[in-house]
Write an enzyme that holds these catalytic residues in place. Structure first.
Site, PDB file in Angstrom:
ATOM      1  N   GLU A 276       0.840  -1.200   0.000  1.00 62.70           N
ATOM      2  CA  GLU A 276       0.000   0.000   0.000  1.00 62.70           C
ATOM      3  C   GLU A 276       0.880   1.257   0.000  1.00 62.70           C
ATOM      4  O   GLU A 276       1.676   1.465   0.926  1.00 62.70           O
ATOM      5  CB  GLU A 276      -0.926  -0.015   1.221  1.00 62.70           C
TER       6      GLU A 276
ATOM      7  N   GLU B  66      -4.613  -6.897   2.950  1.00 61.67           N
ATOM      8  CA  GLU B  66      -3.400  -7.599   3.352  1.00 61.67           C
ATOM      9  C   GLU B  66      -3.415  -9.065   2.932  1.00 61.67           C
ATOM     10  O   GLU B  66      -2.384  -9.609   2.521  1.00 61.67           O
ATOM     11  CB  GLU B  66      -3.214  -7.489   4.869  1.00 61.67           C
TER      12      GLU B  66
ATOM     13  N   GLN C 274       1.816  -2.180   5.874  1.00 63.05           N
ATOM     14  CA  GLN C 274       2.077  -0.803   6.301  1.00 63.05           C
ATOM     15  C   GLN C 274       2.359  -0.672   7.793  1.00 63.05           C
ATOM     16  O   GLN C 274       3.217   0.111   8.208  1.00 63.05           O
ATOM     17  CB  GLN C 274       0.896   0.075   5.893  1.00 63.05           C
TER      18      GLN C 274
ATOM     19  N   ALA D   2       2.561  -3.470  11.389  1.00 67.76           N
ATOM     20  CA  ALA D   2       2.457  -4.868  11.800  1.00 67.76           C
ATOM     21  C   ALA D   2       1.062  -5.202  12.302  1.00 67.76           C
ATOM     22  O   ALA D   2       0.614  -6.349  12.191  1.00 67.76           O
ATOM     23  CB  ALA D   2       3.490  -5.172  12.879  1.00 67.76           C
TER      24      ALA D   2
ATOM     25  N   TYR E  39      -1.612  -4.601  11.002  1.00 67.47           N
ATOM     26  CA  TYR E  39      -2.506  -4.930   9.893  1.00 67.47           C
ATOM     27  C   TYR E  39      -2.223  -6.308   9.300  1.00 67.47           C
ATOM     28  O   TYR E  39      -2.868  -6.709   8.320  1.00 67.47           O
ATOM     29  CB  TYR E  39      -2.354  -3.892   8.774  1.00 67.47           C
TER      30      TYR E  39
ATOM     31  N   HIS F  55      -1.590   0.689  15.687  1.00 67.70           N
ATOM     32  CA  HIS F  55      -0.381   1.043  14.946  1.00 67.70           C
ATOM     33  C   HIS F  55       0.878   0.810  15.782  1.00 67.70           C
ATOM     34  O   HIS F  55       1.933   1.354  15.465  1.00 67.70           O
ATOM     35  CB  HIS F  55      -0.417   2.513  14.516  1.00 67.70           C
TER      36      HIS F  55
END
Length: 344
Positions: free
Chosen positions: A36, A67, A89, A91, A93, A136
């Protein structure tokens, strides 16, 4: 280490990762970068900046926000003969892609009796330190170290980041390459009231411009010592080193660099020498990789231990947003653990 480059320059970890991708794409036309915003934009942290302009949209391309699709396509590319380097993008995710990684990538070589492989390197920023909150900032390395067939790599310096990434891309097995984003642009000693340091002047920031490898499965002795062994990786290497330096304790610090394969010989040799062991990692304590390390030390070094193995880790809670600096293993908790070990 295998090194062909002669000239070095100072790099941040982001620059070193970019340089590794550049070197490998130039050397091997089968290396493909995908994810991404990795193309025109150059990635959310700019790790892939300039690569699409240099190598074209067929080799550096953006993907939809899916993903499971990114990893599924990468597995197919690897089986076909390419060497994909997909970026997740954050971890946090990566979980939608777990089925593809665990059920397909990790097992492809065995299921096909070696006819097919999945030579893919999944890059992903991990860990906290940027106030990214619960979605995030996670450290899920323990999930992947549990899966047979997947290698797990976590660098702590720009030099190691480039050399390990090159080795991972050349490896014929799937590799999870977690990048501690808190130290992308400079190391951090763990103090909330101190700004992150630049990589300027750090010995690990002098990076050869060309090709070299840091072999997977070889730990790095950051600092030699006789009083105790501290096992750590990623951001925690810098927090531990700063704390030990301030305390003046004669500790031997081992940066694992790769969790799978693990340099068991380096761990065993150090702990048998010092007789004491502290394990530090940012991830949650229960079922964290520190539990595996503790078990290995007990199994192999029991009769050399002069104190119980101690762990300093993240807490068994959902990742806190506003309290992330209390969640991190910091100098206070590391100092308390060292003092406890030395008293026993």
């Amino acid at each position: 280490m295998t090194e062909a480059a002669t000239e070095s320059r100072q790099m941040s970890m982001i620059q070193a990762i970019n340089s590794a991708l550049d070197v490998m794409m130039e050397r091997d036309p089968d290396v493909v970068v995908m994810g991404e915003d990795v193309g025109y934009f150059g990635g959310v942290f700019r790790a892939t900046a300039g690569l699409q302009a240099k190598y074209g949209k067929n080799r550096v391309f953006d993907t939809p926000i899916t993903e499971i699709g990114i990893i599924g396509v990468a597995i197919g590319m690897g089986a076909y003969g390419l060497r994909p380097v997909p970026e997740i993008q954050f971890a946090d995710y990566i979980y939608p892609a777990l089925d593809q990684l665990v059920s397909e990538a990790a097992r492809l070589r065995y299921r096909s009796a070696g006819e097919f492989i999945a030579p893919m390197t999944v890059r992903s920023p991990f860990g906290g330190g940027i106030f990214g909150g619960q979605t995030h900032s996670q450290s899920p390395e323990g999930i992947f170290t549990h899966v047979s067939g997947i290698k797990t790599v976590i660098p702590s310096t720009p030099y190691d980041a480039k050399g390990l990434l090159i080795a991972a891309i050349e490896d014929n097995d799937p590799v999870i390459f977690f990048e501690p984003k808190r130290i992308y642009n400079g190391p951090f000693d763990g103090q909330y009231d101190r700004p992150a340091k630049s990589w300027a002047g750090h010995p690990g920031a002098m990076v050869p411009e060309g090709y070299y490898r840091v072999p997977l499965g070889q730990a790095r002795t950051v600092r030699e010592g006789e009083a105790l062994t501290i096992l750590c990786y990623g951001t925690m290497e810098h927090v531990v080193e700063s704390t030990v330096r301030e305390m003046g304790v004669d500790a031997e610090i081992i940066d694992l660099r790769t969790l799978v394969p693990l340099d068991i010989e380096a761990i065993e040799g150090s702990v048998k020498k010092t007789g004491r062991c502290l394990i530090v990692h940012e991830a949650t304590r229960t079922s964290g990789f520190g539990a595996e390390l503790s078990a290995l030390v007990q199994e192999r070094c029991f009769y050399h231990l002069e104190a119980p193995v101690e762990r300093v880790t993240g807490f068994d809670t959902p990742y806190p947003h506003s309290l992330e600096w209390a969640y991190f293993p910091g100098p206070v908790r590391i100092r308390e653990a060292i003092n406890k070990i030395m008293r026993d």
